[in-house]
Structure formats: C-alpha cells, structure tokens
Design a protein around this motif. Structure first.
Motif, PDB file in Angstrom:
ATOM      1  N   GLU A 292       0.854  -1.124  -0.097  1.00  0.00           N
ATOM      2  CA  GLU A 292      -0.109  -0.117  -0.020  1.00  0.00           C
ATOM      3  C   GLU A 292       0.757   1.199   0.036  1.00  0.00           C
ATOM      4  OE1 GLU A 292      -2.183  -2.968   3.016  1.00  0.00           O
ATOM      5  OE2 GLU A 292      -0.078  -2.430   1.998  1.00  0.00           O
ATOM      6  N   ALA A 293       1.979   1.162   0.559  1.00  0.00           N
ATOM      7  CA  ALA A 293       3.067   2.342   0.409  1.00  0.00           C
ATOM      8  C   ALA A 293       3.976   2.562  -0.610  1.00  0.00           C
ATOM      9  CB  ALA A 293       3.634   2.327   1.961  1.00  0.00           C
ATOM     10  N   GLN A 294       3.994   1.782  -1.687  1.00  0.00           N
ATOM     11  CA  GLN A 294       4.891   1.626  -2.515  1.00  0.00           C
ATOM     12  C   GLN A 294       5.279   2.978  -3.334  1.00  0.00           C
ATOM     13  OE1 GLN A 294       3.701  -1.358  -5.608  1.00  0.00           O
ATOM     14  NE2 GLN A 294       2.219   0.052  -6.529  1.00  0.00           N
ATOM     15  N   ARG A 295       4.101   3.796  -3.310  1.00  0.00           N
ATOM     16  CA  ARG A 295       4.191   5.136  -4.067  1.00  0.00           C
ATOM     17  C   ARG A 295       5.286   5.996  -3.047  1.00  0.00           C
ATOM     18  NH1 ARG A 295      -1.827   6.624  -6.011  1.00  0.00           N
ATOM     19  NH2 ARG A 295      -1.704   4.947  -7.909  1.00  0.00           N
ATOM     20  N   LEU A 296       5.644   5.774  -1.968  1.00  0.00           N
ATOM     21  CA  LEU A 296       6.365   6.570  -1.261  1.00  0.00           C
ATOM     22  C   LEU A 296       7.764   6.350  -1.668  1.00  0.00           C
ATOM     23  CD1 LEU A 296       6.892   8.418   1.129  1.00  0.00           C
ATOM     24  CD2 LEU A 296       7.050   6.475   2.635  1.00  0.00           C
ATOM     25  N   ALA A 297       8.173   5.236  -2.265  1.00  0.00           N
ATOM     26  CA  ALA A 297       9.430   4.989  -3.004  1.00  0.00           C
ATOM     27  C   ALA A 297       9.438   5.752  -4.215  1.00  0.00           C
ATOM     28  CB  ALA A 297       9.793   3.612  -3.237  1.00  0.00           C
ATOM     29  N   GLU A 298       8.167   5.717  -4.855  1.00  0.00           N
ATOM     30  CA  GLU A 298       8.206   6.143  -6.140  1.00  0.00           C
ATOM     31  C   GLU A 298       8.008   7.876  -6.141  1.00  0.00           C
ATOM     32  OE1 GLU A 298       4.237   5.161  -7.800  1.00  0.00           O
ATOM     33  OE2 GLU A 298       5.068   2.984  -7.857  1.00  0.00           O
ATOM     34  N   ALA A 299       7.922   8.411  -4.967  1.00  0.00           N
ATOM     35  CA  ALA A 299       7.782   9.776  -4.768  1.00  0.00           C
ATOM     36  C   ALA A 299       9.482  10.255  -4.562  1.00  0.00           C
ATOM     37  CB  ALA A 299       6.998  10.282  -3.645  1.00  0.00           C
ATOM     38  N   LEU A 300       9.992   9.460  -3.912  1.00  0.00           N
ATOM     39  CA  LEU A 300      11.561   9.783  -3.835  1.00  0.00           C
ATOM     40  C   LEU A 300      12.297   9.763  -4.990  1.00  0.00           C
ATOM     41  CD1 LEU A 300      12.077   7.715  -0.675  1.00  0.00           C
ATOM     42  CD2 LEU A 300      12.112  10.150  -0.537  1.00  0.00           C
TER      43      LEU A 300
END
Length: 359
Positions: free
Chosen positions: A274-282
C-alpha cells in the motif's frame, strides 16, 4: 473567559513557577523494554559510539547555546496561516523551539554525558506534557514528535511517575491525531501534508503509550494515506495543490519519519504494498534534489495564502526551489534505500539529524 482557558492559564502559571533548576538524573532504569517513539533504550545507550565525533561536537556546540533556556509554555500554539508579526506567531515559534530543544538537549546529553543537557531536556519534556492541552492542529504541533524523540533518550533516567505522565499525554495525542474524522482542518487536509503530520505525531505518541490498538490504528492511517497523498508516477498531491517542492518535502519527511519509527519497532510500513508510492515519490523528487531539474516555487499554487506570503517577501515562496530542503528527506530515505545516502550527505543534513537518523 471560559473555564477551560482559566484552567489552562492556572496550570501554566503553576508549572512555570516550578523549581526545575538543579535537577539530577534518577538512577538508571534496568528495564530495556521501555516503550519509545523512535529510539530504544539500547540504541540510546550506544548512540555515543555510533555517532561520528565531528557530528557529536556539532550537536554539543548547538545545544550549549540553549542549555539554560527557559520553558516557553503557553495555552495555545499557533503559527499556521500567520505572517510575521501576526497573532503572536513569534511567541508560538518559541514554544515550537522548546519541542526541538527537548530533542537536541537529550541528544547532547547522550553524546557528552553533561548533566545540564539532561536537565534541560527533562525540564522541557515534563513541563509540556503536564501543562499543555493539544489543539490537534498538525501544522502547529508537528514538532511535538521531536519532544517525544527527546523523551526517548532521557526516559530511562526518569522515574515511573514522570514516565506515566508522558504516556498519559501521548494517549491524548494519539487518540486525537489518529481520529476519524480529523479534529482540525478542512477536507483537503485529509489528503495533503497536514495528514502526513497528523500521522507522524499520532504514531510517535502511539508507540510511546505501547498500546497495541493505537499502534494498529496508526499503521492503518499510514497505509491508507500514502496512496491518497502520492499519485501515479510518484507525484505528490501537495505538489499538485501548491506547485511547490517545499510542500512536497514537507509531506514526505513526516511520512518517512513515521516509517522509520515503525521500522525501529520491527514493522516494515515502508515496504508494504500500500505504501509503494512513497519510494516512487523519492525517485520522482531525486532529479530536483540532484540539481538536474529546477522548479519555480508556488507559481501556480491553488492556495491564496501562498500568494500572500510571496507578496510579503517571505523566503522560499518565490524563485527556484533550493535542493538543501530535501536533506532530511533523503537522509531518512537512506535508511530504507542506502543508495540515497550519497545524495543525502551532499545536501548536508543538520548534525542533530545525522546523529539521530543515520544508521
């Protein structure tokens, strides 16, 4: 004047009259299982050996300037939505600095063993957790998480009554900041950086209480928020709303801090699907932090207050974004992806962050 305000002012006056000077540390606690926000007792004890001497000296030097700092306890802390000189903003900024100083002084004590730093942190932690009623406005109170990180570092030298006082305060914080619906803020704040800060404060407080239900609620809020806050391709909602990398980092930093707190307790929130977009934002932000791309800040912001701040000449609300604003973001990110460490060090995070966050 309301009865609540009279009570707050009475408590404030009483606390400021307390004789905090000359305090000494209580005997060391042998319990290594004390609940904590970010730093376990074991890690706190090994901090001096883990931190580079040059970084430790920078922390001590910064802390010495404010070791005798008085408590700036007040009934209501408010800086959000205010320009310089408005609504007692500067007084509230002094209160917020108390919360950061609790962390800085505690770090300096762990790195030097000098008791004035312990006394300063203890004074701030006990005054604020006894005499302050949270407003649940996250942009005003985000640094309460720093106060709790300071508590982590000194708590084994506090007595049981003092630790229970902090836990009771944290129970109030966690219940308020992890509530649904949110207590303070309009509809968009349930999606933007406000909610990132709510979750950071609520998670820190939940972990200090040690209560499983509050911790589970914090995890639920975090995992639900990341895909709402960060869109496809890693573009944060805060960037779309404010047209500013300033608010992009202002949302990512509390999310990464929250994930690091979870990791310190053996739970991988960062790596959850559910949190994979945090890595994408970085990854999306990295070219700006590396200087490969530039961005003119707030040029198309949808928030009227941003234009007001630009008109008032506040620094950072016009012109190109300065990459050093991402220093702590990538220092935190490096705990999950070591490939980001060279970028973080190039951006030169402050000494306290290197001492606290670097692995």
């Amino acid at each position: 004047m309301s009865a609540l305000l009279i009570h707050r002012r009475s408590v404030l006056a009483a606390l400021l009259a307390l004789p905090f000077t000359g305090l000494r540390a209580a005997p060391r606690q042998r319990d290594d299982a004390l609940a904590f926000a970010l730093t376990s007792t074991l890690r706190a004890r090994t901090l001096k050996a883990r931190v580079e001497p040059a970084v430790a000296e920078q922390v001590r030097k910064a802390a010495r300037k404010d070791a005798a700092r008085p408590v700036h306890l007040m009934a209501e802390v408010r800086t959000g939505g205010l320009l310089k000189g408005e609504g007692g903003r500067e007084t509230s900024q002094q209160a917020q600095e108390d919360w950061r100083q609790a962390r800085l002084q505690a770090l300096a004590w762990r790195l030097s063993g000098e008791m004035p730093h312990f006394e300063a942190s203890r004074r701030l932690v006990l005054a604020w957790t006894s005499g302050y009623q949270p407003s649940f406005s996250p942009v005003d109170e985000t640094e309460l998480a720093s106060l709790l990180m300071g508590f982590d570092l000194i708590q084994e030298r506090l007595n049981g009554v003092e630790r229970e006082q902090v836990r009771a305060f944290c129970r109030t914080l966690a219940q308020g900041y992890l509530s649904d619906p949110v207590k303070v803020g309009g509809p968009s704040t349930a999606r933007n950086n406000w909610h990132s800060h709510r979750i950071k404060i609520g998670t820190a407080a939940a972990y200090v209480t040690g209560e499983a239900l509050l911790i589970a609620r914090a995890k639920e809020r975090f995992l639900a928020h990341v895909p709402r806050n960060i869109g496809a391709g890693g573009v944060p909602f805060d960037f779309e709303q404010r047209d500013a990398l300033h608010y992009t980092t202002y949302s990512l930093e509390p999310l990464l801090t929250t994930a690091l707190m979870a990791r310190a307790h053996g739970d991988d929130w960062y790596g959850a699907p559910e949190a994979q977009r945090l890595a994408e934002a970085l990854a999306w932000l990295a070219p700006y932090a590396q200087g490969k791309k530039t961005h003119e800040e707030f040029a198309k912001s949808a928030v009227p207050f941003d234009r007001k701040r630009a008109a008032a000449g506040e620094k950072g609300f016009t012109g190109n974004w300065e990459a050093k604003g991402a220093a702590n973001v990538y220092l935190l990110a490096a705990r999950f992806d070591p490939a980001y460490l060279p970028l973080a060090l190039e951006l030169r995070p402050p000494a306290w962050a290197l001492a606290l966050y670097r692995d």
